[in-house]
Design a protein around this motif. Structure first.
Motif, PDB file in Angstrom:
ATOM      1  N   ASP A 186      37.265  55.082  33.981  1.00 50.77           N
ATOM      2  CA  ASP A 186      38.598  55.350  34.532  1.00 50.77           C
ATOM      3  C   ASP A 186      39.312  54.042  34.860  1.00 50.77           C
ATOM      4  O   ASP A 186      38.692  53.051  35.253  1.00 50.77           O
ATOM      5  CB  ASP A 186      38.496  56.191  35.814  1.00 50.77           C
ATOM      6  N   ARG A 187      40.632  54.081  34.741  1.00 54.75           N
ATOM      7  CA  ARG A 187      41.447  52.907  35.035  1.00 54.75           C
ATOM      8  C   ARG A 187      41.848  52.881  36.513  1.00 54.75           C
ATOM      9  O   ARG A 187      42.149  53.918  37.103  1.00 54.75           O
ATOM     10  CB  ARG A 187      42.682  52.877  34.144  1.00 54.75           C
ATOM     11  N   VAL A 188      41.839  51.676  37.066  1.00 55.80           N
ATOM     12  CA  VAL A 188      42.201  51.454  38.463  1.00 55.80           C
ATOM     13  C   VAL A 188      43.301  50.397  38.517  1.00 55.80           C
ATOM     14  O   VAL A 188      43.152  49.295  37.971  1.00 55.80           O
ATOM     15  CB  VAL A 188      40.986  50.971  39.286  1.00 55.80           C
ATOM     16  N   VAL A 189      44.409  50.724  39.152  1.00 53.98           N
ATOM     17  CA  VAL A 189      45.559  49.827  39.231  1.00 53.98           C
ATOM     18  C   VAL A 189      45.286  48.727  40.263  1.00 53.98           C
ATOM     19  O   VAL A 189      44.876  49.003  41.393  1.00 53.98           O
ATOM     20  CB  VAL A 189      46.836  50.595  39.628  1.00 53.98           C
ATOM     21  N   VAL A 190      45.519  47.482  39.865  1.00 56.19           N
ATOM     22  CA  VAL A 190      45.579  46.360  40.793  1.00 56.19           C
ATOM     23  C   VAL A 190      46.920  45.675  40.609  1.00 56.19           C
ATOM     24  O   VAL A 190      47.572  45.823  39.570  1.00 56.19           O
ATOM     25  CB  VAL A 190      44.422  45.361  40.607  1.00 56.19           C
ATOM     26  N   THR A 191      47.344  44.913  41.604  1.00 56.57           N
ATOM     27  CA  THR A 191      48.708  44.384  41.616  1.00 56.57           C
ATOM     28  C   THR A 191      48.707  42.860  41.719  1.00 56.57           C
ATOM     29  O   THR A 191      48.895  42.292  42.787  1.00 56.57           O
ATOM     30  CB  THR A 191      49.495  44.997  42.785  1.00 56.57           C
ATOM     31  N   PRO A 192      48.468  42.177  40.594  1.00 59.24           N
ATOM     32  CA  PRO A 192      48.387  40.714  40.617  1.00 59.24           C
ATOM     33  C   PRO A 192      49.749  40.040  40.845  1.00 59.24           C
ATOM     34  O   PRO A 192      50.786  40.675  40.614  1.00 59.24           O
ATOM     35  CB  PRO A 192      47.841  40.392  39.223  1.00 59.24           C
ATOM     36  N   PRO A 193      49.717  38.783  41.324  1.00 57.30           N
ATOM     37  CA  PRO A 193      48.515  38.007  41.640  1.00 57.30           C
ATOM     38  C   PRO A 193      47.798  38.599  42.845  1.00 57.30           C
ATOM     39  O   PRO A 193      48.442  38.906  43.850  1.00 57.30           O
ATOM     40  CB  PRO A 193      49.069  36.608  41.949  1.00 57.30           C
ATOM     41  N   VAL A 194      46.478  38.729  42.744  1.00 56.83           N
ATOM     42  CA  VAL A 194      45.758  39.418  43.801  1.00 56.83           C
ATOM     43  C   VAL A 194      44.371  38.810  43.979  1.00 56.83           C
ATOM     44  O   VAL A 194      43.838  38.152  43.071  1.00 56.83           O
ATOM     45  CB  VAL A 194      45.689  40.937  43.500  1.00 56.83           C
ATOM     46  N   TYR A 195      43.791  39.054  45.125  1.00 56.47           N
ATOM     47  CA  TYR A 195      42.469  38.565  45.525  1.00 56.47           C
ATOM     48  C   TYR A 195      41.475  38.661  44.366  1.00 56.47           C
ATOM     49  O   TYR A 195      41.201  39.751  43.861  1.00 56.47           O
ATOM     50  CB  TYR A 195      42.020  39.420  46.699  1.00 56.47           C
ATOM     51  N   PRO A 196      40.913  37.542  43.903  1.00 54.05           N
ATOM     52  CA  PRO A 196      40.094  37.549  42.688  1.00 54.05           C
ATOM     53  C   PRO A 196      38.943  38.549  42.670  1.00 54.05           C
ATOM     54  O   PRO A 196      38.661  39.126  41.600  1.00 54.05           O
ATOM     55  CB  PRO A 196      39.605  36.097  42.601  1.00 54.05           C
ATOM     56  N   PRO A 197      38.219  38.815  43.784  1.00 48.04           N
ATOM     57  CA  PRO A 197      37.125  39.796  43.702  1.00 48.04           C
ATOM     58  C   PRO A 197      37.541  41.205  43.295  1.00 48.04           C
ATOM     59  O   PRO A 197      36.687  41.996  42.900  1.00 48.04           O
ATOM     60  CB  PRO A 197      36.539  39.778  45.125  1.00 48.04           C
ATOM     61  N   PHE A 198      38.842  41.534  43.379  1.00 46.78           N
ATOM     62  CA  PHE A 198      39.284  42.838  42.896  1.00 46.78           C
ATOM     63  C   PHE A 198      38.919  43.021  41.422  1.00 46.78           C
ATOM     64  O   PHE A 198      38.570  44.119  40.990  1.00 46.78           O
ATOM     65  CB  PHE A 198      40.795  42.999  43.061  1.00 46.78           C
ATOM     66  N   TYR A 199      39.026  41.924  40.650  1.00 45.91           N
ATOM     67  CA  TYR A 199      38.762  42.015  39.218  1.00 45.91           C
ATOM     68  C   TYR A 199      37.283  42.264  38.929  1.00 45.91           C
ATOM     69  O   TYR A 199      36.926  42.715  37.840  1.00 45.91           O
ATOM     70  CB  TYR A 199      39.209  40.734  38.517  1.00 45.91           C
ATOM     71  N   ASP A 200      36.406  41.952  39.887  1.00 40.79           N
ATOM     72  CA  ASP A 200      34.979  42.226  39.741  1.00 40.79           C
ATOM     73  C   ASP A 200      34.589  43.559  40.366  1.00 40.79           C
ATOM     74  O   ASP A 200      33.678  44.236  39.888  1.00 40.79           O
ATOM     75  CB  ASP A 200      34.167  41.104  40.397  1.00 40.79           C
ATOM     76  N   ALA A 201      35.266  43.922  41.465  1.00 39.48           N
ATOM     77  CA  ALA A 201      34.903  45.162  42.168  1.00 39.48           C
ATOM     78  C   ALA A 201      35.137  46.393  41.305  1.00 39.48           C
ATOM     79  O   ALA A 201      34.332  47.335  41.312  1.00 39.48           O
ATOM     80  CB  ALA A 201      35.706  45.271  43.467  1.00 39.48           C
ATOM     81  N   VAL A 202      36.255  46.404  40.565  1.00 35.12           N
ATOM     82  CA  VAL A 202      36.579  47.588  39.754  1.00 35.12           C
ATOM     83  C   VAL A 202      35.513  47.831  38.686  1.00 35.12           C
ATOM     84  O   VAL A 202      34.963  48.940  38.593  1.00 35.12           O
ATOM     85  CB  VAL A 202      37.994  47.471  39.153  1.00 35.12           C
ATOM     86  N   PRO A 203      35.151  46.841  37.859  1.00 30.82           N
ATOM     87  CA  PRO A 203      34.089  47.105  36.877  1.00 30.82           C
ATOM     88  C   PRO A 203      32.725  47.353  37.522  1.00 30.82           C
ATOM     89  O   PRO A 203      31.907  48.104  36.974  1.00 30.82           O
ATOM     90  CB  PRO A 203      34.078  45.853  35.998  1.00 30.82           C
ATOM     91  N   GLU A 204      32.449  46.745  38.670  1.00 25.60           N
ATOM     92  CA  GLU A 204      31.187  47.026  39.357  1.00 25.60           C
ATOM     93  C   GLU A 204      31.079  48.510  39.702  1.00 25.60           C
ATOM     94  O   GLU A 204      29.993  49.095  39.677  1.00 25.60           O
ATOM     95  CB  GLU A 204      31.072  46.180  40.628  1.00 25.60           C
ATOM     96  N   ALA A 205      32.223  49.112  40.016  1.00 26.99           N
ATOM     97  CA  ALA A 205      32.247  50.546  40.341  1.00 26.99           C
ATOM     98  C   ALA A 205      32.336  51.423  39.101  1.00 26.99           C
ATOM     99  O   ALA A 205      32.368  52.652  39.216  1.00 26.99           O
ATOM    100  CB  ALA A 205      33.432  50.836  41.264  1.00 26.99           C
ATOM    101  N   GLY A 206      32.397  50.816  37.923  1.00 29.66           N
ATOM    102  CA  GLY A 206      32.450  51.584  36.680  1.00 29.66           C
ATOM    103  C   GLY A 206      33.842  51.761  36.122  1.00 29.66           C
ATOM    104  O   GLY A 206      34.019  52.419  35.091  1.00 29.66           O
ATOM    105  N   GLY A 207      34.854  51.174  36.780  1.00 29.68           N
ATOM    106  CA  GLY A 207      36.222  51.341  36.336  1.00 29.68           C
ATOM    107  C   GLY A 207      36.718  50.225  35.442  1.00 29.68           C
ATOM    108  O   GLY A 207      36.008  49.252  35.169  1.00 29.68           O
ATOM    109  N   VAL A 208      37.954  50.380  34.991  1.00 31.62           N
ATOM    110  CA  VAL A 208      38.624  49.395  34.140  1.00 31.62           C
ATOM    111  C   VAL A 208      39.906  48.966  34.859  1.00 31.62           C
ATOM    112  O   VAL A 208      40.686  49.821  35.303  1.00 31.62           O
ATOM    113  CB  VAL A 208      38.964  49.988  32.759  1.00 31.62           C
ATOM    114  N   VAL A 209      40.119  47.676  34.977  1.00 30.04           N
ATOM    115  CA  VAL A 209      41.303  47.157  35.671  1.00 30.04           C
ATOM    116  C   VAL A 209      42.564  47.440  34.865  1.00 30.04           C
ATOM    117  O   VAL A 209      42.627  47.149  33.661  1.00 30.04           O
ATOM    118  CB  VAL A 209      41.174  45.639  35.911  1.00 30.04           C
ATOM    119  N   GLU A 210      43.568  48.003  35.522  1.00 34.53           N
ATOM    120  CA  GLU A 210      44.906  48.128  34.934  1.00 34.53           C
ATOM    121  C   GLU A 210      45.865  47.309  35.796  1.00 34.53           C
ATOM    122  O   GLU A 210      46.067  47.604  36.972  1.00 34.53           O
ATOM    123  CB  GLU A 210      45.374  49.577  34.865  1.00 34.53           C
ATOM    124  N   ARG A 211      46.448  46.300  35.219  1.00 31.87           N
ATOM    125  CA  ARG A 211      47.292  45.366  35.948  1.00 31.87           C
ATOM    126  C   ARG A 211      48.730  45.866  36.025  1.00 31.87           C
ATOM    127  O   ARG A 211      49.337  46.142  34.991  1.00 31.87           O
ATOM    128  CB  ARG A 211      47.257  43.989  35.286  1.00 31.87           C
TER     129      ARG A 211
END
Length: 386
Positions: free
Chosen positions: A110-135
């Protein structure tokens, strides 16, 4: 009544610390990168931890160390918000909480929205949880950075299952307004998505900026969202490991209760003790004093940049001790922090780590003394004409 700004510790004393800020670079480097502050601990924290050490109170964290009730009272005093203690659980840190919650509300892929520029660990947390980052990048509005509401709604309409917010936003220091938060909640509700709001910088919102906890933005926000927060940024407690996961309604509270016991066991005992002391009324004056010091520094940085680095573009943050500065006009490349570290001996957080929108930017940690901040910018300014 004017609040007396808190004084940072002397540089020679700070260099005795063993944390990341003071052990990553040689002693000739001024470290203004990682989010640690240079202030003494709030007296209530020092007293609580000192007593624990004296007692040898270093065992397992109890089922209810008092963090939930302390935070509820703090949120009432500082934000005018009354979350329910029975809808709160603790864990080790904010990103742990984010990952565990995402695992409960998305499916793998599943895709998870993040709102860059944003805290770098967000880009690791989403795939760690099984998701895909959507910017969905922030937009440049008339008063600074703001959420792209239409872009977030389009992402949700296209199938994104969650939104990972940062409020106040790291690195820009933006406090997202109540109306914008409510609109995101409405969109999430319409498309059956969940919002997780990282509010770790909330205690550091400056007076008058109108910080709104996401779960308090509207009844819909309470229904679709979770908040994750901690005392660690405001009170410099990152090494002690304690964060809160907060649900806005009974259904999401059941999600919290469904988390494995191990998630809560990750809460450090010293972290819980320090959080209770941080959120206690006796630490309010310390927090006000720290905010006054950081407020002076955010204004000082504007003055220093205008005098020594006139090509820099900077908007003072609404919250926190992190300042987002655009140095793209200086011709120092996508990652100007590299040259600044090498030639000026100042360590800043490099902009590209926050996303493509961070090219040409640096993040300053202004949670330091005015003297250290002044020397850092003067060193950088010496490169402008070099």
């Amino acid at each position: 009544m004017r609040v007396t700004p808190l004084k940072a510790l002397p540089l020679e004393q700070l260099r005795e610390r063993s944390s990341t800020k003071w052990r990553t670079y040689p002693a000739d480097v001024l470290p203004l990168f990682v989010a640690e502050t240079d202030f003494p601990l709030a007296p209530a924290i020092t007293a609580r931890l000192a007593r624990a050490v004296t007692l040898g109170d270093t065992g397992y964290t109890p089922p209810d160390p008092g963090v939930r009730d302390a935070y509820v009272a703090f949120a009432g005093r500082r934000f005018g918000w009354a979350p329910r203690p029975d809808r709160i659980r603790t864990t080790g840190d904010v990103i742990m909480g984010v990952v565990e919650l995402l695992r409960r509300v998305i499916e793998p892929g599943d895709r998870v929205v993040v709102t860059p520029p944003v805290y770098p660990p967000f880009y690791d947390a989403v795939p760690e949880a099984g998701g895909v980052v959507e910017r969905v990048p922030l937009r440049a509005g008339p008063s600074g950075h703001e959420l792209d509401l239409a872009g977030i709604e389009a992402a949700l309409a296209g199938g994104a299952r969650a939104v990972l917010l940062c409020n106040p936003h790291n690195p820009t220091g933006t406090v997202h307004g109540r109306e914008a938060l409510a609109k995101i909640a409405e969109a999430a509700d319409r498309f059956g998505a969940t919002v997780i709001s990282d509010e770790i910088h909330a205690p550091l919102a400056y007076p008058g900026t109108g910080f709104t906890p996401f779960l308090d933005a509207s009844p819909t926000a309470a229904r679709v969202g979770f908040a994750v927060t901690s005392a660690s940024k405001a009170f410099n407690l990152a090494g002690l490991k304690c964060a809160l996961m907060i649900a806005g309604d009974d259904e999401h509270a059941r999600v919290l209760r469904s988390l494995p016991a191990e998630v809560e066991w990750r809460t450090g005992l010293f972290g819980a003790m320090a959080a209770v002391a941080s959120f206690a009324p006796e630490s309010d004056a310390w927090l006000d004093s720290a905010l006054a010091a950081i407020d002076e520094n955010r204004r000082l940085l504007a003055d220093l940049l205008s005098r020594h680095v006139p090509g820099a573009r900077y908007r003072m943050p609404d919250a926190g001790f992190l300042a987002w500065v655009d140095l793209g006009g200086l011709g120092w490349g996508d990652n100007p922090s590299t040259r600044i570290l090498r030639e000026a001996r100042v360590a800043l957080h490099y902009g590209p780590a926050f996303g493509d929108e961070g090219r040409g930017h640096v993040r300053f940690n202004i949670g330091c003394s005015p003297e250290v901040l002044t020397e850092a910018v003067e060193r950088i300014g010496a490169l402008v004409d070099a």
